[in-house]
Each structure stands twice: as structure tokens, then as C-alpha cells.
Design a protein around this motif. Structure first.
Motif, PDB file in Angstrom:
ATOM      1  N   LYS A 155      -6.967  36.564-122.463  1.00  0.00           N
ATOM      2  CA  LYS A 155      -6.287  35.877-121.364  1.00  0.00           C
ATOM      3  C   LYS A 155      -6.514  34.362-121.432  1.00  0.00           C
ATOM      4  CE  LYS A 155      -6.562  39.846-118.216  1.00  0.00           C
ATOM      5  NZ  LYS A 155      -7.849  40.559-118.152  1.00  0.00           N
ATOM      6  N   GLN A 186     -10.587  32.770-109.001  1.00  0.00           N
ATOM      7  CA  GLN A 186     -10.148  34.172-109.037  1.00  0.00           C
ATOM      8  C   GLN A 186      -9.712  34.578-110.443  1.00  0.00           C
ATOM      9  OE1 GLN A 186     -10.072  36.556-106.395  1.00  0.00           O
ATOM     10  NE2 GLN A 186     -11.492  34.975-105.750  1.00  0.00           N
ATOM     11  N   LEU A 187      -8.950  33.703-111.087  1.00  0.00           N
ATOM     12  CA  LEU A 187      -8.455  34.036-112.422  1.00  0.00           C
ATOM     13  C   LEU A 187      -9.607  34.047-113.429  1.00  0.00           C
ATOM     14  CD1 LEU A 187      -5.078  32.063-112.305  1.00  0.00           C
ATOM     15  CD2 LEU A 187      -5.361  34.558-112.250  1.00  0.00           C
ATOM     16  N   GLU A 232      -7.772  29.620-106.729  1.00  0.00           N
ATOM     17  CA  GLU A 232      -6.989  30.401-107.690  1.00  0.00           C
ATOM     18  C   GLU A 232      -7.639  30.384-109.071  1.00  0.00           C
ATOM     19  OE1 GLU A 232      -2.682  29.663-105.454  1.00  0.00           O
ATOM     20  OE2 GLU A 232      -3.277  28.377-107.134  1.00  0.00           O
ATOM     21  N   PHE A 257     -10.001  35.079-117.536  1.00  0.00           N
ATOM     22  CA  PHE A 257      -9.108  34.079-118.105  1.00  0.00           C
ATOM     23  C   PHE A 257      -9.926  32.943-118.717  1.00  0.00           C
ATOM     24  CE2 PHE A 257      -5.779  36.133-115.713  1.00  0.00           C
ATOM     25  CZ  PHE A 257      -4.654  35.904-116.473  1.00  0.00           C
ATOM     26  N   ALA A 292      -1.303  32.405-118.724  1.00  0.00           N
ATOM     27  CA  ALA A 292      -1.020  32.075-117.325  1.00  0.00           C
ATOM     28  C   ALA A 292      -0.712  30.589-117.200  1.00  0.00           C
ATOM     29  CB  ALA A 292      -2.214  32.440-116.444  1.00  0.00           C
ATOM     30  N   LEU A 310      -3.687  43.155-111.654  1.00  0.00           N
ATOM     31  CA  LEU A 310      -3.835  42.373-112.885  1.00  0.00           C
ATOM     32  C   LEU A 310      -4.554  43.131-114.006  1.00  0.00           C
ATOM     33  CD1 LEU A 310      -3.649  39.621-114.372  1.00  0.00           C
ATOM     34  CD2 LEU A 310      -5.690  38.899-113.150  1.00  0.00           C
ATOM     35  N   HIS A 327     -11.394  37.158-113.622  1.00  0.00           N
ATOM     36  CA  HIS A 327     -10.684  38.214-114.356  1.00  0.00           C
ATOM     37  C   HIS A 327     -10.518  37.834-115.826  1.00  0.00           C
ATOM     38  CE1 HIS A 327      -9.607  40.931-110.986  1.00  0.00           C
ATOM     39  NE2 HIS A 327      -9.846  39.843-110.284  1.00  0.00           N
ATOM     40  N   TRP A 378      -3.035  24.917-110.297  1.00  0.00           N
ATOM     41  CA  TRP A 378      -3.659  25.976-109.512  1.00  0.00           C
ATOM     42  C   TRP A 378      -4.663  25.322-108.543  1.00  0.00           C
ATOM     43  CZ3 TRP A 378      -1.561  30.661-110.619  1.00  0.00           C
ATOM     44  CH2 TRP A 378      -1.084  30.916-111.904  1.00  0.00           C
ATOM     45  N   LEU A 382      -5.505  30.527-119.742  1.00  0.00           N
ATOM     46  CA  LEU A 382      -5.089  29.930-118.469  1.00  0.00           C
ATOM     47  C   LEU A 382      -4.887  28.428-118.650  1.00  0.00           C
ATOM     48  CD1 LEU A 382      -4.815  30.014-115.346  1.00  0.00           C
ATOM     49  CD2 LEU A 382      -7.301  29.951-115.222  1.00  0.00           C
ATOM     50  N   VAL A 440      -3.779  39.811-107.990  1.00  0.00           N
ATOM     51  CA  VAL A 440      -4.929  39.562-108.861  1.00  0.00           C
ATOM     52  C   VAL A 440      -6.000  40.635-108.655  1.00  0.00           C
ATOM     53  CG1 VAL A 440      -6.809  37.928-109.355  1.00  0.00           C
ATOM     54  CG2 VAL A 440      -4.475  37.088-109.020  1.00  0.00           C
TER      55      VAL A 440
END
Lengths: 245, 245
Positions: B169, B210-211, B207, B216, B196, B160, B214, B203, B171, B156
């Protein structure tokens, strides 16, 4: 197993339930439950609830259960599926139960081999286990009702209308020029929806005509030829998404 | 097999291609092809085309092929998938290729057992056969690009953004309160989409954080706990439906 599914007659009036066999083994060895541990339980075709491990013996686990007052709503979608290859159908049972369908008919169509109906995968003892596995995975209690119909014409002429009287009927076929979404939000205003999915080679013109005469609304499914299980899960997912709007 | 998939270097400049092994056997025994019979062919990662059986020998089938000028469009969806149980992943490969994904990453997550990454199901020799099977089923030529990443954080943090630079993105997680459709039509205006999908247990908060950092966009997936393969096919189907609007 995300839910311990119980038959109504397994639970006494005090809410006690004695598990043996594979469910007891699962509780002991996979969930490593000790007395006092809470577990999710559900009554087959009934409400969800909470169970607490009361005592554990070598072969038995006793649960003390309390159930919600009402069962979860019955899945609003019924399925008319041209019988897939037995190998594919075997994979599909648990997924259909997990996804949630009310009543499903496995139907012969012209491009379905007759011998598929000789397979053990449509033996109730065989598929009920897989359906229960799917319910326990998805935390559902509604066991799909399964009808096996090895003759297309008598089913469509004599049974279809009575079994699905007030359904909005959708028919998936590569020949469709509309999209499923074109029938929404109209379709969602119906109490129940019947989704018909053909064999990999598609329905024949005769079959399409017969189904259209019984108020099925045709829609297309793109150019890719998907395996029956992939197509079925995909179409049920799109349908659920559109119904939720 | 609804398409005979050929490697570009198997076809000579005159369009002749000599098949051996399982594809030749399939043409002879399943399709029962005689000289002159037309067959659908495709070049791996290239255009579709038409082949005609030129001659048949005991072990070989020679096809004369003509290809379309342009390959079909590359699937617009990429996939970031928490590695499913090996048994489930084994079932998923062919379906993903049939469905069409561009690039897919199989990622470790907290609720993914480490030993899943020791399985033979992520050996390229093993999964490439299944991917090709899926392409031939669905009449596609685009082989998904597969990346295996057994460590969440370095992937990640370091890879990523570079791998998916201009993607919209999405999720999927049980904790999401929006629906996937809430991001449409915005998401569809992106050239590519990255979807994702977490492990069955979801998750972890770390997690998800973190996503989210980025870019998501989180959406929910309902109350039923679906097996990874059912959830993946379902979400890809809903995404394709929304992108087609």
C-alpha cells in the motif's frame, strides 16, 4: 487559484499592487479576503512572494507584496509534441504549465491532420489564459514558451539544433525497445532535457530517422495506445521521477 | 476507437457478432470497413482477438471473430482516490480505464466537498460509457471495478483490509519525505499494489494516521499542487515505470 500571479509592471516600487477584474473577484468572493489577510503571490517569470490585503473596494483589491530574492529554478524539461487533436490540446495547456515545461514546440507530423493548425486552441490569446490558470493552480511562475511549427522538415533541419543545443534528447515511440530509464542517470547529467512525443498513430519511419539523425534517443511506451494528453502527462511524470534520483 | 469491444453474450459459438448502433456506425463511417476488412476486437474482461467484416447492412455490421486463448493480465494496480471535483472526475474516467486499474474506490475525505457525491459523474450509466471509451482507445479489455464510498471512517475500518488483503500500500501526500522509488523493488514483489491519492488540499493528519495504521507507506509528491487528474495520471505512470524494472 493557489497563487495570485502578477505581471512585473503591476507592482510599484513600494510593493503595492492593485487588482481588478477576475483576480480581484477571486480574492473577494472565493478567498473571502479581508484587509490583513496574507495571500501567496508570484511575479510572472519571477520570484514567489507573500502579499497582504491592504484594502478592498467594490471593484479593486490592493495587495502589499514582498518577493523572494530569486525566482524558482526554470523547469529543466522542454517538450517537442506532435500537435494533438484540438480538443485534447485544449485540456493539456493548463496541465503542462502546472507540471512545468520550459519551452514547448507543437509540431506537425505525418499522422497529424493539417486542420489541427487552424484551430483557435493554438491562438496565443486563447492558450495564454489556460497556461496562467495552470501556473496559478500549481504555484509556479514560469510561463512555458510556446512555438507552433506546422511543417516538420524545415523545423527539424533548420531550427531544432539551434533551439535545443545542449539537450539530452529523448524520443517516445511504440517502436522503441529500450526504456526511458535505460538513459538514466546519463540523461540527468545534462543541463536540460528535450522530450519528443509523437501523435497517437506514432511517428513515421522517416520522422524517426530524421529525429535520430539529430541525436534523439528512442525509447518505447508500452502496448496501450494512450490519448496524447494522458501519454504526455505520464511521460513527463516518469521523466521528473528519474531526474530527481 | 482502436478496438471494438464486445460483450461475451454478443458473440455466438461460431464467432459471429452482429453490431448495431454506435459501434456499427463507427465501423462503417470512421473505419470505412468493407467486407473482408480485418479489425481488432476484444471481449469485455476477456481476451483480445481478430475480427473480419462478414457483411454490412444499413444498420448492422456482422463480424466473424477469433479470440486469443487467454485474456491479457489484469492490471496489477488498484486505486484509492479521494473523490475529485466532478468536472475533473469526468475527465479522468476514460484515462483511468486506458491506463489500466483493477479496482478503484472513490472515497470521501475531509477536504472533499460532500456534494461531489451527488454528481451524475458517479452514476454507473454515466461512467461506464467513459470507461468503455478508454478501454477501446487503449486496446484493453479489463473494465475497472468501481466502488463509491462517501464515508471515510467506516470504509477504512470495515472494508479496506478485506478488499485489499495482500496489497503493498502506497500513500501519496505532500507531507511525505520519502519518494515512491524508495519502496522499490520491495513493492514490486507484491502481487498487487494499492495507491492512495488524496484531495488537492491533502489528507488531514487524522486521515494520514488512519491510513498509516492500515499499512500504507507514505511518500511525497513535490511542491507543485497538481489538479487531481494530472496527479493521478502522473503517479500511476511513475508506479508503472517502477514496477516494470
Amino acid at each position: 487559484m493557489n497563487l495570485i500571479l502578477l505581471q512585473p509592471d503591476e507592482v510599484d516600487s513600494a510593493g503595492l499592487c492593485c487588482l481588478n477584474g477576475s483576480r480581484a473577484k477571486h480574492v473577494r468572493e472565493v478567498l473571502r479576503a479581508e484587509p490583513g489577510k496574507p495571500l501567496r503571490v508570484g511575479l510572472l517569470n519571477g520570484p514567489l512572494g507573500a502579499g497582504v490585503v491592504d484594502r478592498i473596494a467594490t471593484e479593486q483589491v490592493v495587495l502589499r507584496c514582498a518577493f523572494e530574492t530569486a525566482p524558482p529554478p526554470r523547469p529543466r524539461v522542454d517538450l517537442l509534441l506532435a500537435m494533438p487533436r484540438p480538443k485534447v490540446m485544449k485540456r493539456l495547456w493548463a496541465q503542462l504549465a502546472a507540471f512545468g515545461v520550459g519551452r514547448m514546440v507543437l509540431l506537425r507530423a505525418d499522422k497529424v491532420e493539417r486542420y489541427y493548425f487552424d484551430s483557435h486552441v493554438i491562438d496565443p490569446d486563447f492558450y495564454t489564459k489556460l497556461l496562467l490558470e495552470g501556473l496559478q493552480q500549481a504555484r509556479c511562475t514560469h510561463l512555458p514558451e510556446v512555438l507552433i511549427r506546422p511543417r516538420f522538415k524545415p523545423f527539424v533541419e533548420d531550427e531544432l539544433d539551434a533551439l535545443f543545443p545542449n539537450h539530452f534528447k529523448l524520443l517516445a515511440d511504440p517502436s522503441g525497445t529500450k526504456r526511458m530509464s535505460d538513459f538514466f542517470p546519463d540523461a540527468a547529467s545534462s543541463q536540460r532535457i528535450l522530450l519528443a512525443i509523437g501523435p497517437e498513430g506514432g511517428w513515421t519511419p522517416y520522422e524517426l530517422e530524421q529525429l535520430a539523425a539529430h541525436d534523439f534517443n528512442l525509447f518505447g511506451i508500452g502496448e496501450r495506445i494512450l490519448r496524447s494528453d494522458t501519454a504526455t502527462i505520464g511521460l513527463l511524470s516518469v521523466l521528473a521521477d528519474r531526474m530527481a534520483e
